[in-house]
Design a protein around this motif. Structure first.
Motif, short mmCIF file in Angstrom:
data_model
loop_
_atom_site.label_atom_id
_atom_site.label_comp_id
_atom_site.label_asym_id
_atom_site.label_seq_id
_atom_site.Cartn_x
_atom_site.Cartn_y
_atom_site.Cartn_z
N ILE A 1 0.84 -1.19 0.00
CA ILE A 1 0.00 0.00 0.00
C ILE A 1 0.88 1.25 0.00
O ILE A 1 0.61 2.23 -0.70
N GLY A 2 1.97 1.23 0.76
CA GLY A 2 2.89 2.37 0.81
C GLY A 2 3.56 2.62 -0.55
O GLY A 2 3.71 3.75 -0.99
N VAL A 3 3.96 1.56 -1.21
CA VAL A 3 4.62 1.70 -2.51
C VAL A 3 3.62 2.19 -3.56
O VAL A 3 3.96 2.99 -4.43
N ILE A 4 2.39 1.77 -3.49
CA ILE A 4 1.40 2.14 -4.51
C ILE A 4 0.81 3.51 -4.25
O ILE A 4 0.73 4.34 -5.15
N PHE A 5 0.41 3.83 -3.04
CA PHE A 5 -0.36 5.04 -2.79
C PHE A 5 0.45 6.23 -2.25
O PHE A 5 0.06 7.37 -2.43
N LEU A 6 1.57 6.02 -1.56
CA LEU A 6 2.33 7.13 -0.99
C LEU A 6 2.93 8.07 -2.05
O LEU A 6 2.91 9.28 -1.84
N PRO A 7 3.47 7.58 -3.17
CA PRO A 7 3.98 8.54 -4.18
C PRO A 7 2.89 9.47 -4.70
O PRO A 7 3.14 10.66 -4.90
N ASP A 8 1.68 8.97 -4.90
CA ASP A 8 0.59 9.83 -5.35
C ASP A 8 0.21 10.84 -4.26
O ASP A 8 -0.14 11.98 -4.57
N LEU A 9 0.30 10.43 -3.01
CA LEU A 9 -0.05 11.31 -1.92
C LEU A 9 0.96 12.45 -1.76
O LEU A 9 0.60 13.59 -1.54
N PHE A 10 2.26 12.19 -1.94
CA PHE A 10 3.29 13.21 -1.77
C PHE A 10 3.51 14.08 -3.01
O PHE A 10 4.02 15.19 -2.91
N ASP A 11 3.17 13.61 -4.20
CA ASP A 11 3.36 14.40 -5.42
C ASP A 11 2.37 15.53 -5.55
O ASP A 11 2.61 16.50 -6.25
N GLY A 12 1.28 15.47 -4.93
CA GLY A 12 0.28 16.52 -5.03
C GLY A 12 -0.55 16.32 -6.28
O GLY A 12 -0.66 15.23 -6.83
#
Length: 187
Positions: free
Chosen positions: A18-29
């Motif tokens: 879940i961290g690998v899939i959703f965290l980049p989208d969350l931090f990129d804005g």
């Protein structure tokens, strides 16, 4: 049932996924997508009823009457006036050759005020003379290494006019000028 270790391992793998899939989208804005907007070029223009086609007329060629026999041209070595006779031959009458006038190379006078090694000093003197209304020049116009700059006033046809200006030039510049003949072929 599964052991505690297996359930912790599966839970850790799910959290990492879940961290690998959703965290980049969350931090990129917010993502900005750039899409080029262009209009396609139509293959054939649309023709309305009010459009009219204009036909371009064919060019007209003028017919030229050529003489039945070839034309011969007779030319002398000197240039002159030419005339065409009825038979088609061209006759050239030579123009008279004029000799150059012998006195042209010594036709003017100049006042030489000085010869300078430094071209900047010569140009400053010329600017001062031109500001006072005199026709002043520096020779040579395109200096080479080792050339000397000559400052002259003139040229003028009247020797007396320049000789009367000698005193005014001496008061203005502090230099005693010399009256010399002007050679336009070698200034």
């Amino acid at each position: 049932m599964a052991s505690k270790f297996q359930s912790r391992l599966v839970g850790t793998i799910i959290l990492v996924a879940i961290g690998v899939i959703f965290l980049p989208d969350l931090f990129d804005g917010k993502k900005q997508h750039y899409q080029e907007q262009f209009a396609s070029i139509p293959l054939q223009p649309e023709i309305g009823e009010e459009d009219e086609f204009v036909t371009i007329p064919e060019p007209e060629f003028a017919e030229v009457d050529l003489p039945p026999e070839p034309v011969t041209v007779v030319v002398d070595e000197q240039q002159g006036t030419a005339s065409v006779s009825a038979s088609g031959t061209v006759n050239v009458e030579p123009s008279p050759v004029t000799e150059p006038k012998t006195g042209n190379k010594d036709s003017g006078w100049v006042v030489q005020l000085g010869v300078f090694r430094n071209f900047d000093n010569a140009n400053q003197l010329v600017a001062k003379l031109r500001g006072a209304g005199y026709q002043a020049h520096v020779f040579p116009k395109e200096p080479q290494q080792g050339d000397l700059a000559r400052v002259v006033v003139g040229p003028d046809i009247s020797k007396t006019k320049l000789s009367t200006q000698l005193k005014d030039l001496e008061k203005l510049t502090g230099l005693k000028g010399r009256l010399l003949r002007f050679n336009p072929l070698n200034p």
